[in-house]
Design a protein around this motif. Structure first.
Motif, PDB file in Angstrom:
ATOM      1  N   GLU A 181       0.899  -1.294   0.069  1.00 29.25           N
ATOM      2  CA  GLU A 181       0.083   0.170  -0.043  1.00 29.25           C
ATOM      3  C   GLU A 181       0.939   1.326   0.023  1.00 29.25           C
ATOM      4  O   GLU A 181       1.825   1.236   0.879  1.00 29.25           O
ATOM      5  CB  GLU A 181      -0.889   0.026   1.213  1.00 29.25           C
ATOM      6  CG  GLU A 181      -1.916   1.256   1.159  1.00 29.25           C
ATOM      7  CD  GLU A 181      -3.043   1.168   2.487  1.00 29.25           C
ATOM      8  OE1 GLU A 181      -3.271   2.115   2.933  1.00 29.25           O
ATOM      9  OE2 GLU A 181      -3.342  -0.060   2.769  1.00 29.25           O
ATOM     10  N   ALA A 182       0.854   2.192  -0.746  1.00 23.60           N
ATOM     11  CA  ALA A 182       1.193   3.256  -1.026  1.00 23.60           C
ATOM     12  C   ALA A 182       1.554   3.998   0.266  1.00 23.60           C
ATOM     13  O   ALA A 182       0.507   4.402   0.906  1.00 23.60           O
ATOM     14  CB  ALA A 182       0.716   4.548  -1.979  1.00 23.60           C
ATOM     15  N   GLU A 183       2.636   4.526   0.602  1.00 23.63           N
ATOM     16  CA  GLU A 183       2.946   5.214   1.787  1.00 23.63           C
ATOM     17  C   GLU A 183       2.787   4.659   3.115  1.00 23.63           C
ATOM     18  O   GLU A 183       2.771   5.016   4.120  1.00 23.63           O
ATOM     19  CB  GLU A 183       2.577   6.631   1.829  1.00 23.63           C
ATOM     20  CG  GLU A 183       2.964   7.356   0.631  1.00 23.63           C
ATOM     21  CD  GLU A 183       2.417   8.825   0.561  1.00 23.63           C
ATOM     22  OE1 GLU A 183       1.323   9.305   1.411  1.00 23.63           O
ATOM     23  OE2 GLU A 183       2.465   9.656  -0.475  1.00 23.63           O
ATOM     24  N   VAL A 184       2.641   3.201   3.293  1.00 17.59           N
ATOM     25  CA  VAL A 184       2.173   2.322   4.141  1.00 17.59           C
ATOM     26  C   VAL A 184       3.214   1.305   4.314  1.00 17.59           C
ATOM     27  O   VAL A 184       3.935   1.110   5.320  1.00 17.59           O
ATOM     28  CB  VAL A 184       0.682   1.741   4.191  1.00 17.59           C
ATOM     29  CG1 VAL A 184       0.537   0.667   5.101  1.00 17.59           C
ATOM     30  CG2 VAL A 184      -0.278   2.888   4.358  1.00 17.59           C
ATOM     31  N   GLY A 185       3.628   0.569   3.201  1.00 18.32           N
ATOM     32  CA  GLY A 185       4.614  -0.483   3.328  1.00 18.32           C
ATOM     33  C   GLY A 185       4.191  -1.681   2.294  1.00 18.32           C
ATOM     34  O   GLY A 185       3.248  -1.538   1.380  1.00 18.32           O
ATOM     35  N   ALA A 186       5.049  -2.871   2.451  1.00 17.00           N
ATOM     36  CA  ALA A 186       4.696  -3.909   1.828  1.00 17.00           C
ATOM     37  C   ALA A 186       5.263  -5.158   2.467  1.00 17.00           C
ATOM     38  O   ALA A 186       5.876  -5.141   3.386  1.00 17.00           O
ATOM     39  CB  ALA A 186       5.595  -3.663   0.388  1.00 17.00           C
ATOM     40  N   LEU A 187       4.486  -6.288   1.972  1.00 20.22           N
ATOM     41  CA  LEU A 187       4.897  -7.509   2.598  1.00 20.22           C
ATOM     42  C   LEU A 187       4.696  -8.870   1.813  1.00 20.22           C
ATOM     43  O   LEU A 187       4.041  -8.395   0.552  1.00 20.22           O
ATOM     44  CB  LEU A 187       3.835  -7.683   3.884  1.00 20.22           C
ATOM     45  CG  LEU A 187       2.423  -8.042   3.697  1.00 20.22           C
ATOM     46  CD1 LEU A 187       2.038  -9.283   3.352  1.00 20.22           C
ATOM     47  CD2 LEU A 187       1.662  -7.254   4.817  1.00 20.22           C
TER      48      LEU A 187
END
Length: 277
Positions: A34-40
């Protein structure tokens, strides 16, 4: 049964995941961002609930390690899970359950986490790490893909190859600026999925990347005359229509509309028009 990298760009604007596996359509299972949130990336015996739950944790401001700990602690199947997370600030964490099939493990650093299971050995993760760290001068999607390719060339999944995926998000980076999904490419079933993923990224760049303003050419004089002739040769004759309208009509058919700029022509578009003619 997978190897992956999750990362944030050095400028903090982009997050992404690159993943490959001997598994059908790995892109439908492993990555989330998610943009400006993070990645997993959730893998091994993947828990798909990690994707929405993990992003929800990150959205509240939890650091990657805390989000990872929260997901794993609540999961009775954690011995067979593997997970990599990077947060909005670029801190990262990786987890490999004790029940994951050998070889399994991961590494994390500032802005990245690499993990894999059922690999030919730890060299897969080592090579991915080195490719990521050595690729700081590359564009973010290419840097992710370069790390994935390094893992593939090091042997990757010891069962073989089947699928690969690349997901990159950034605020307003999607088609027409109407979404945050900048790149979402998947190779679901292919004998050489990472190579095919690289080909798709090249096509994606041609069709959907916005032009570099510094390279735009004025659509006037001899160049305008050439473009007019080329358009006529590909079925878009003058017939009283303005040159820009004819160019836009052709570009729309070719899916190049993201590269259109009034009064200008992108050299990439010009090269494609010349090739079509």
């Amino acid at each position: 049964m997978t190897f992956s990298i999750v990362a944030r760009s050095d400028d903090g604007r982009l997050h992404g995941v690159a993943v490959a596996s001997k598994f059908l359509a790995v892109g439908a299972v492993v990555p989330a961002a998610e943009a400006e949130v993070g990645a997993l990336a959730t893998q091994a015996y993947a828990n798909l609930a990690y994707r929405p739950q993990g992003l929800a944790f990150l959205r509240t401001g939890l650091a990657a390690a805390d989000a990872l700990a929260g997901l794993v602690a609540a999961d009775s199947g954690r011995p067979q899970r593997q997970l990599g997370i990077v947060d909005a600030d670029g801190t990262a964490a990786t987890y490999t359950g004790v029940g994951c099939h050998d070889w399994a493990g991961g590494q994390a650093g500032a802005g990245w986490a690499v993990q894999g299971n059922i690999l030919v050995g730890p060299q897969v993760v080592d090579e991915m790490r080195d490719a990521w760290l050595g690729g700081a001068d590359r564009r973010f999607p290419d840097r992710l893909l370069g790390a994935l390719r390094a893992g593939d060339l090091a042997g990757g999944d010891r069962r073989g190859r089947q699928s690969a995926a690349l997901l990159v998000v950034g605020r307003g980076g999607g088609y027409g600026g109407g979404s945050d999904v900048m790149v979402d490419l998947r190779v679901d079933d292919h004998p050489d999925p990472v190579t095919e993923l690289a080909r798709l990224l090249d096509v994606h760049r041609l069709l959907f990347e916005r032009p570099d303003p510094e390279t735009l050419l004025d659509l006037t004089g001899d160049l305008a005359d050439e473009v007019s002739r080329l358009l006529a040769g590909v079925g878009h004759p003058g017939d009283g229509a303005a040159l820009e309208d004819r160019l836009a009509a052709w570009a729309g058919v070719e899916n190049l509309e993201e590269r259109m700029v009034p009064g200008k022509i992108d050299p990439v578009v010009l090269a494609h028009l010349r090739a079509q003619s």
